[in-house]
Design an enzyme around this catalytic site. Structure first.
Site, PDB file in Angstrom:
ATOM      1  N   LYS A  91       0.858  -1.187   0.000  1.00  0.00           N
ATOM      2  CA  LYS A  91       0.000   0.000   0.000  1.00  0.00           C
ATOM      3  C   LYS A  91       0.888   1.229   0.000  1.00  0.00           C
ATOM      4  CE  LYS A  91      -3.879   2.420   2.052  1.00  0.00           C
ATOM      5  NZ  LYS A  91      -5.107   2.311   2.837  1.00  0.00           N
ATOM      6  N   ASP A 183     -14.785   2.139   9.245  1.00  0.00           N
ATOM      7  CA  ASP A 183     -14.787   2.260   7.777  1.00  0.00           C
ATOM      8  C   ASP A 183     -15.327   1.002   7.112  1.00  0.00           C
ATOM      9  OD1 ASP A 183     -14.401   3.737   5.490  1.00  0.00           O
ATOM     10  OD2 ASP A 183     -12.263   3.276   5.294  1.00  0.00           O
TER      11      ASP A 183
HETATM   12  N1  LIG Z   1      -3.986  -6.769   0.876  1.00  0.00           N
HETATM   13  C1  LIG Z   1      -4.717  -6.543  -0.218  1.00  0.00           C
HETATM   14  N2  LIG Z   1      -4.836  -7.491  -1.168  1.00  0.00           N
HETATM   15  C2  LIG Z   1      -5.584  -7.269  -2.274  1.00  0.00           C
HETATM   16  N3  LIG Z   1      -6.233  -6.115  -2.539  1.00  0.00           N
HETATM   17  C3  LIG Z   1      -6.164  -5.135  -1.626  1.00  0.00           C
HETATM   18  C4  LIG Z   1      -5.403  -5.293  -0.419  1.00  0.00           C
HETATM   19  N4  LIG Z   1      -5.530  -4.152   0.295  1.00  0.00           N
HETATM   20  C5  LIG Z   1      -6.321  -3.342  -0.414  1.00  0.00           C
HETATM   21  N5  LIG Z   1      -6.707  -3.905  -1.576  1.00  0.00           N
HETATM   22  C6  LIG Z   1      -7.563  -3.293  -2.617  1.00  0.00           C
HETATM   23  O1  LIG Z   1      -7.198  -1.929  -2.758  1.00  0.00           O
HETATM   24  C7  LIG Z   1      -8.324  -1.074  -2.518  1.00  0.00           C
HETATM   25  C8  LIG Z   1      -7.878   0.218  -1.859  1.00  0.00           C
HETATM   26  O2  LIG Z   1      -7.216  -0.094  -0.631  1.00  0.00           O
HETATM   27  P1  LIG Z   1      -7.471   0.741   0.701  1.00  0.00           P
HETATM   28  O3  LIG Z   1      -8.911   0.668   1.064  1.00  0.00           O
HETATM   29  O4  LIG Z   1      -6.494   0.269   1.725  1.00  0.00           O
HETATM   30  O5  LIG Z   1      -7.116   2.220   0.199  1.00  0.00           O
HETATM   31  P2  LIG Z   1      -7.592   3.624   0.787  1.00  0.00           P
HETATM   32  O6  LIG Z   1      -6.988   4.693  -0.059  1.00  0.00           O
HETATM   33  O7  LIG Z   1      -7.275   3.680   2.250  1.00  0.00           O
HETATM   34  O8  LIG Z   1      -9.157   3.533   0.561  1.00  0.00           O
HETATM   35  P3  LIG Z   1     -10.332   4.459   1.130  1.00  0.00           P
HETATM   36  O9  LIG Z   1     -10.605   5.437   0.057  1.00  0.00           O
HETATM   37  O10 LIG Z   1     -11.458   3.462   1.321  1.00  0.00           O
HETATM   38  O11 LIG Z   1      -9.862   5.035   2.440  1.00  0.00           O
HETATM   39  C9  LIG Z   1      -9.283  -1.930  -1.681  1.00  0.00           C
HETATM   40  O12 LIG Z   1     -10.635  -1.501  -1.862  1.00  0.00           O
HETATM   41  C10 LIG Z   1      -9.047  -3.323  -2.234  1.00  0.00           C
HETATM   42  O13 LIG Z   1      -9.814  -3.539  -3.413  1.00  0.00           O
END
Ligand SMILES: Nc1ncnc2c1ncn2[C@@H]1O[C@H](COP(=O)(O)OP(=O)(O)OP(=O)(O)O)[C@@H](O)[C@H]1O
Length: 348
Positions: A91, A183
């Site tokens: 991430k 969330d």
């Molecule tokens: N460990 C993982 N394995 C596979 N896909 C993942 C994983 N972590 C996240 N994703 C995918 O990536 C997307 C975005 O991740 P995440 O929700 O952590 O980002 P964010 O920017 O914090 O999102 P938000 O806008 O909801 O706060 C998730 O909706 C999921 O589809």
């Protein structure tokens, strides 16, 4: 269609130390202390993690395979370790949008919770690059729940039961550690297999210690609990409670069972679907049952009306789900169940 909405940004303040329950915005002293302990433990972990950040560009260490997802705050990539070839999810949070503290916070919350089987496992590797911060977790390769919810239908009932049980267990684990997840939505529930047997919660960027004072900073979404929409009990905001997650779980289960949101926002004056629900919630009379709820069975009614009680102190805890697992949640099972059965056989 459920999902693709984001909740409020926090307007945070430290928790009050007033010993009167009234002065604590409705929290008991014990609840407040539980949140304060969680906050202290996270601060310690963040201090240690800041000292062990790897300073490197991501592509020096990992090879990008493909994107796994994109959120408002960051993107998630499938990568492999350059020497070992191990597949990992990375991430990446761009620096202009994420402070070091914000990054360390999300990284450490994920690390502290990753031992639960329905929470994505975090590896203790945080990376600071020139333009981003990143951390690594296990990759979950079947996407998130959004792709599995059939509009106007939902998910096959056995999959809803499994998802409900696993998410309730994960949330109970989070709550027992003095934290509120905040969330819950389909995009944050990862699916581990095509037959929807195993699910994992991800994204701890909004998780906060119980008692943190928050105000709604954007428009409410279906998952926003009504107490966050009301004027806060303290000038700084509402001291958050696990009941916020119980509400979101109720909304998510309604979506999984029907393929619809129960309402757009929990504001009786602005949303007729929510107003109808409140009338039924108050009377309990079958004649007041709102149309979107017609297909649900008695066990689902009882469960959802408990999780969606507008009063947070009367609302059921997430673990109330356990009492309702053995019974049907839909009145009639149709095509979706048949598909589910086939998929389940295929997945065995
Ligand atoms: N460990 C993982 N394995 C596979 N896909 C993942 C994983 N972590 C996240 N994703 C995918 O990536 C997307 C975005 O991740 P995440 O929700 O952590 O980002 P964010 O920017 O914090 O999102 P938000 O806008 O909801 O706060 C998730 O909706 C999921 O589809």
């Amino acid at each position: 269609m459920p999902g693709k909405q984001s909740e409020e940004g926090p307007a945070e303040a430290g928790a009050s130390e007033d010993s009167e329950e009234e002065g604590l915005g409705g929290l008991t002293l014990e609840e407040l202390q539980q949140g304060q302990e969680a906050a202290r433990a996270l601060e310690d972990m963040m201090t240690l993690s800041a000292q062990t950040l790897v300073r490197a560009e991501v592509d020096e260490l990992y090879e990008e395979v493909r994107p796994l997802g994109q959120g408002c705050y960051g993107r998630v990539l499938l990568v492999t370790h350059r020497q070992k070839g191990t597949p990992l999810a990375l991430k990446q949070l761009p620096k202009p949008r994420t402070s070091l503290r914000g990054f360390l916070y999300e990284f450490c919350v994920g690390l502290s919770l990753g031992a639960h089987s329905a929470i994505v496992t975090a590896y203790g590797i945080g990376i600071e690059s020139a333009h981003s911060y990143s951390f690594l977790t296990e990759p979950v390769l079947h996407g998130d729940l959004m792709a599995f919810i059939q509009p106007k239908v939902g998910l096959p009932q056995p999959a809803v039961h499994r998802c409900a049980a696993q998410l309730a267990s994960a949330l109970e684990y989070i709550h027992a550690r003095g934290l509120v997840y905040r969330d819950l939505k389909p995009e944050n529930v990862l699916v581990c297999d095509p037959a929807c047997r195993r699910f994992k919660l991800t994204d701890f960027g909004h998780t906060r210690p119980r008692g943190t004072l928050l105000r709604l900073a954007g428009p409410p979404i279906p998952y926003t609990a009504p107490e966050l929409c009301a004027p806060p009990p303290l000038p700084e905001g509402l001291p958050i409670q696990p009941a916020l997650d119980a509400w979101a779980l109720g909304v998510l289960l309604f979506c999984l069972l029907t393929g619809y949101f129960p309402w757009d926002r929990p504001l009786a004056e602005a949303d007729p679907f929510y107003e109808d629900f409140l009338i039924w919630q108050a009377s309990g009379q079958p004649r007041d049952r709102p149309q979107p709820w017609f297909g649900l069975a008695a066990a689902a009614d009882a469960l959802l009306r408990g999780l969606l009680d507008p009063h947070p102190r009367r609302r059921s805890a997430v673990i109330a789900i356990r009492e309702h697992l053995g019974r049907p949640w839909r009145q009639r099972e149709g095509e979706a169940e048949a598909v589910g059965a086939v998929e389940e056989e295929a997945g065995q």
